[in-house]
Design a protein around this motif. Structure first.
Motif, PDB file in Angstrom:
ATOM      1  N   PRO A 101       0.804  -1.223   0.000  1.00  0.00           N
ATOM      2  CA  PRO A 101       0.000   0.000   0.000  1.00  0.00           C
ATOM      3  C   PRO A 101       0.844   1.284   0.000  1.00  0.00           C
ATOM      4  CG  PRO A 101       0.120  -0.883   2.206  1.00  0.00           C
ATOM      5  CD  PRO A 101       0.830  -1.869   1.300  1.00  0.00           C
ATOM      6  N   ASP A 102       2.098   1.209  -0.392  1.00  0.00           N
ATOM      7  CA  ASP A 102       2.956   2.399  -0.394  1.00  0.00           C
ATOM      8  C   ASP A 102       2.343   3.508  -1.253  1.00  0.00           C
ATOM      9  OD1 ASP A 102       4.660   0.794   1.013  1.00  0.00           O
ATOM     10  OD2 ASP A 102       6.135   0.564  -0.581  1.00  0.00           O
ATOM     11  N   ARG A 103       2.367   4.714  -0.755  1.00  0.00           N
ATOM     12  CA  ARG A 103       1.902   5.862  -1.541  1.00  0.00           C
ATOM     13  C   ARG A 103       3.002   6.352  -2.469  1.00  0.00           C
ATOM     14  NH1 ARG A 103      -1.750   9.737   2.242  1.00  0.00           N
ATOM     15  NH2 ARG A 103      -3.374   8.209   2.646  1.00  0.00           N
ATOM     16  N   VAL A 104       4.220   6.178  -2.028  1.00  0.00           N
ATOM     17  CA  VAL A 104       5.382   6.572  -2.826  1.00  0.00           C
ATOM     18  C   VAL A 104       6.183   5.300  -3.085  1.00  0.00           C
ATOM     19  CG1 VAL A 104       7.514   7.935  -2.823  1.00  0.00           C
ATOM     20  CG2 VAL A 104       5.451   8.839  -1.742  1.00  0.00           C
TER      21      VAL A 104
END
Length: 155
Positions: A101-104
């Motif tokens: 679920p990393d945003r970056v």
């Protein structure tokens, strides 16, 4: 130690011989957490670890690996001091990186699944050793991708 009869030696903590990017490397370059040994294209190259056996005994050795279908048949030898165990990759296992679920996007590697391969048991005396995994043959592009070596005291 008696309190911990199972030890997992991570691939990202291996020393690489002759050195990184000379027929062997880490997936992400520097051997960060979740990383593994890969690009093992030279049968003269190998990973090794400095280990200390506190209590002698019989130990069961298992590799955690990924291997493409074209690389099945790679033979290897595990050396710990004067002891040796030979093994062979007989099953392909290719795992894709797990979704995160990393945003970056991270620069570290993403986790993936690994197949266990029980290599055998070996009697090891107390002392300090180099534990090496050496390639004996490579029928395809690379020997294998190596995530870890699991050592369990069997006696």
């Amino acid at each position: 130690h008696p309190e911990r009869n199972k030890v997992v030696i991570p691939g990202h903590e291996a020393y690489l011989h002759p050195k990184k990017d000379e027929g062997i490397s880490y997936n992400q370059g520097s051997g960060w957490a979740n990383d593994w040994v890969t690009h093992w294209t030279d049968t003269e190259a190998y990973p090794y670890w400095e280990v200390e056996v506190v209590h002698p005994g019989i130990f069961e050795i298992t590799l955690m690996y990924n291997c493409a279908i074209e690389d099945v048949g790679s033979a290897f030898r595990i050396e710990i001091g004067e002891k040796q165990l030979d093994g062979k990759i007989t099953e392909a296992f290719v795992s894709e990186p797990k979704a995160s679920p990393d945003r970056v996007p991270r620069k570290e590697v993403y986790e993936k699944d690994w197949k266990p391969l029980r290599v055998g048991t070996v009697q090891i005396n107390q002392g300090r050793y180099q534990l090496k995994v050496k390639a004996l043959s490579k029928p395809g592009n690379e020997v294998m991708e190596l995530k870890a070596i699991q050592i369990v005291k069997a006696d």
